[in-house]
Design a protein around this motif. Structure first.
Motif, mmCIF file in Angstrom:
data_model
loop_
_atom_site.group_PDB
_atom_site.id
_atom_site.type_symbol
_atom_site.label_atom_id
_atom_site.label_comp_id
_atom_site.label_asym_id
_atom_site.label_seq_id
_atom_site.Cartn_x
_atom_site.Cartn_y
_atom_site.Cartn_z
ATOM 1 N N LYS A 86 0.835 -1.201 0.000
ATOM 2 C CA LYS A 86 0.000 0.000 0.000
ATOM 3 C C LYS A 86 0.878 1.263 0.000
ATOM 4 O O LYS A 86 1.844 1.355 0.751
ATOM 5 N N TYR A 116 -10.871 -3.165 5.919
ATOM 6 C CA TYR A 116 -9.604 -3.301 5.190
ATOM 7 C C TYR A 116 -9.179 -4.771 4.957
ATOM 8 O O TYR A 116 -8.862 -5.164 3.830
ATOM 9 N N ASP A 155 -8.808 -9.095 -2.770
ATOM 10 C CA ASP A 155 -7.592 -9.063 -3.611
ATOM 11 C C ASP A 155 -7.045 -10.458 -3.865
ATOM 12 O O ASP A 155 -6.496 -10.740 -4.929
ATOM 13 N N GLY A 174 5.077 -10.366 4.674
ATOM 14 C CA GLY A 174 5.790 -10.346 5.950
ATOM 15 C C GLY A 174 4.839 -10.831 7.043
ATOM 16 O O GLY A 174 3.622 -10.925 6.823
ATOM 17 N N ASP A 201 3.532 -9.543 9.594
ATOM 18 C CA ASP A 201 2.444 -8.661 10.055
ATOM 19 C C ASP A 201 1.148 -8.864 9.265
ATOM 20 O O ASP A 201 0.084 -8.467 9.723
ATOM 21 N N ILE A 223 11.448 -7.283 9.450
ATOM 22 C CA ILE A 223 12.630 -6.428 9.597
ATOM 23 C C ILE A 223 12.257 -5.324 10.587
ATOM 24 O O ILE A 223 11.190 -4.716 10.492
ATOM 25 N N MET A 237 10.015 -2.192 11.117
ATOM 26 C CA MET A 237 10.375 -1.074 10.239
ATOM 27 C C MET A 237 9.134 -0.759 9.417
ATOM 28 O O MET A 237 8.589 -1.639 8.750
ATOM 29 N N LYS A 281 6.728 2.072 6.904
ATOM 30 C CA LYS A 281 6.666 3.237 6.009
ATOM 31 C C LYS A 281 6.197 4.482 6.727
ATOM 32 O O LYS A 281 6.614 5.583 6.429
HETATM 33 P P1 TYM Z 1 2.134 -3.076 3.502
HETATM 34 O O1 TYM Z 1 2.098 -2.077 2.424
HETATM 35 O O2 TYM Z 1 2.053 -2.600 4.916
HETATM 36 O O3 TYM Z 1 3.442 -3.946 3.373
HETATM 37 C C1 TYM Z 1 3.765 -4.553 2.139
HETATM 38 C C2 TYM Z 1 4.452 -5.881 2.387
HETATM 39 O O4 TYM Z 1 5.654 -5.672 3.110
HETATM 40 C C3 TYM Z 1 5.646 -6.496 4.281
HETATM 41 N N1 TYM Z 1 6.351 -5.761 5.326
HETATM 42 C C4 TYM Z 1 7.412 -6.226 5.978
HETATM 43 N N2 TYM Z 1 8.083 -7.394 5.896
HETATM 44 C C5 TYM Z 1 9.149 -7.561 6.705
HETATM 45 N N3 TYM Z 1 9.558 -6.622 7.598
HETATM 46 C C6 TYM Z 1 8.914 -5.443 7.712
HETATM 47 N N4 TYM Z 1 9.337 -4.521 8.569
HETATM 48 C C7 TYM Z 1 7.781 -5.198 6.882
HETATM 49 N N5 TYM Z 1 6.931 -4.154 6.742
HETATM 50 C C8 TYM Z 1 6.054 -4.528 5.797
HETATM 51 C C9 TYM Z 1 4.187 -6.715 4.609
HETATM 52 O O5 TYM Z 1 4.004 -7.855 5.398
HETATM 53 C C10 TYM Z 1 3.592 -6.847 3.236
HETATM 54 O O6 TYM Z 1 3.770 -8.147 2.740
HETATM 55 N N6 TYM Z 1 -2.443 -5.015 3.536
HETATM 56 C C11 TYM Z 1 -1.159 -5.098 2.897
HETATM 57 C C12 TYM Z 1 -1.210 -4.869 1.407
HETATM 58 C C13 TYM Z 1 -2.161 -5.781 0.698
HETATM 59 C C14 TYM Z 1 -1.926 -7.139 0.357
HETATM 60 C C15 TYM Z 1 -3.125 -7.563 -0.307
HETATM 61 C C16 TYM Z 1 -0.857 -8.026 0.529
HETATM 62 C C17 TYM Z 1 -3.388 -5.435 0.269
HETATM 63 N N7 TYM Z 1 -3.980 -6.516 -0.352
HETATM 64 C C18 TYM Z 1 -3.241 -8.872 -0.798
HETATM 65 C C19 TYM Z 1 -0.988 -9.329 0.041
HETATM 66 C C20 TYM Z 1 -2.165 -9.749 -0.617
HETATM 67 C C21 TYM Z 1 -0.257 -4.030 3.498
HETATM 68 O O7 TYM Z 1 -0.716 -3.072 4.069
HETATM 69 O O8 TYM Z 1 1.042 -4.200 3.259
#
Ligand code: TYM
Length: 326
Positions: free
Chosen positions: A9, A125, A132, A144, A146, A183, A193, A195
């Motif tokens: 996102k 959400y 999706d 990840g 989370d 991470i 970590m 955004k």
């Molecule tokens: P988002 O945008 O927060 O994060 C995108 C992807 O990055 C992974 N991620 C991490 N992995 C390891 N360490 C970290 N610190 C870290 N921060 C983020 C997240 O786990 C994710 O895979 N809801 C989702 C987006 C989404 C989505 C989907 C994902 C919408 N529809 C369908 C998979 C399938 C999100 O907010 O990701």
């Protein structure tokens, strides 16, 4: 061929965490699976986004996916909001999701606690996320840690719908990498970590200046032990840097321990910084070529058309089963 899907996102710049948790996994799987990757722009709207910045970021995410190594010939790449059937399917799924199950999501609990004026979208959400995943019958979802609970909710919604109306959706599984699942923030290695983190010193963005990345890693919070070995509980900062190095440099945690057994944190951090910078430098070089090329529109048109065709078909099947088609 089994299908995988993931989305990011656009609420901030793509971080090293996003790259390791989601994008890198997708690159590793793209030869093996029918791969879908999209920008989850509708997911960004649960909080206010500056429209001009959002538009710019959506395009930059697509260019960044490709710069990182997502091959447009092996992936269906699209922007979520360009497929109107995804929110339509999401509504049908909402009507098959218990309020209590949506309310139980950890991210919802945390974010609704942080901001009392949260939108209804924050609650729904994960159901949009289920849409999706389910519209295209994805078998696996690389994310990840989370996002694990959200993928599990998608599974449960699929099972519930299949049980009520007979088989409609593929039941997806989550794909999580051992070292890169979470991470941590470089300044506070007890949290992820992210955004949207306010202190940029703890977060590495793929767009960061290389000198800044080097400094952030050198100044990362560690302990005073000065011995490089993996212990997430007692040495979260060092273990986090080891996880990063392990994924970026394709080296095992054991080998890192051997490599640095007689060395201290200063040398270790310098090494991690040099490897991360080397890696991101290449990505940034490719990004500059792609963002100014005119190939992105054709890639996105193709991705949108395939995604719409699949979602339209799934929406109509759902409507037939539910009883809303005359
Ligand atoms: P988002 O945008 O927060 O994060 C995108 C992807 O990055 C992974 N991620 C991490 N992995 C390891 N360490 C970290 N610190 C870290 N921060 C983020 C997240 O786990 C994710 O895979 N809801 C989702 C987006 C989404 C989505 C989907 C994902 C919408 N529809 C369908 C998979 C399938 C999100 O907010 O990701």
């Amino acid at each position: 061929m089994a299908r995988i899907i993931t989305g990011l996102k656009p609420t901030g710049e793509i971080t090293l965490g996003n790259y390791i948790g989601a994008i890198k996994q997708m690159i590793e799987y793209q030869d093996k699976y029918d791969s879908f990757i999209f920008v989850a722009d509708l997911h960004a709207l649960t909080i206010y986004q500056d429209p001009i910045l959002l538009r710019k970021r959506i395009k930059s995410f697509i260019a960044m996916y490709i710069a990182c190594g997502i091959d447009p010939n092996k992936n269906t790449i699209y922007i979520q909001s360009e497929n109107p059937y995804i929110p339509a399917i999401s509504y049908l799924l909402e009507c098959h999701t218990n309020f209590g199950d949506a309310q139980r999501m950890i991210q919802f609990k945390e974010k609704s606690r942080q901001n009392a004026n949260f939108s209804v979208g924050l609650l729904t959400y994960p159901i949009l996320m289920a849409s999706d995943i389910l519209y295209c019958d994805a078998n696996f979802v690389p994310v990840g840690i989370d996002q694990k609970q959200h993928v599990e909710l998608a599974r449960n919604i699929a099972i519930k719908f299949n049980n009520r109306y007979d088989s409609t959706f593929t039941v997806p599984d989550v794909l999580i990498k051992e070292n890169g699942t979470k991470i941590k923030d470089l300044k506070d290695p007890t949290k992820k970590m992210s955004k949207s983190e306010e202190n940029p010193q703890g977060v590495i963005s793929l767009f960061d200046d290389l000198g800044d990345i080097e400094n952030k890693i050198k100044k990362a919070t560690t302990d005073s032990d000065n011995k490089v070995f993996f212990d997430e509980e007692n040495k979260p900062g060092i273990s986090n840097l080891m996880n990063i190095l392990s994924v970026i440099d394709n080296i095992s945690i054991k080998d890192i321990e051997i490599m640095f057994q007689d060395k201290g944190y200063k040398e270790f951090k310098e090494y991690v910084a040099s490897k991360v910078c080397e890696h991101i430098k290449e990505i940034q070089k490719k990004y500059k070529e792609i963002i100014n090329s005119d190939t992105l529109d054709a890639i996105l048109d193709k991705g949108r058309d395939l995604s719409i065709a699949l979602a339209k078909d799934k929406y109509q099947k759902m409507c037939t089963k539910i009883g809303t088609i005359r």
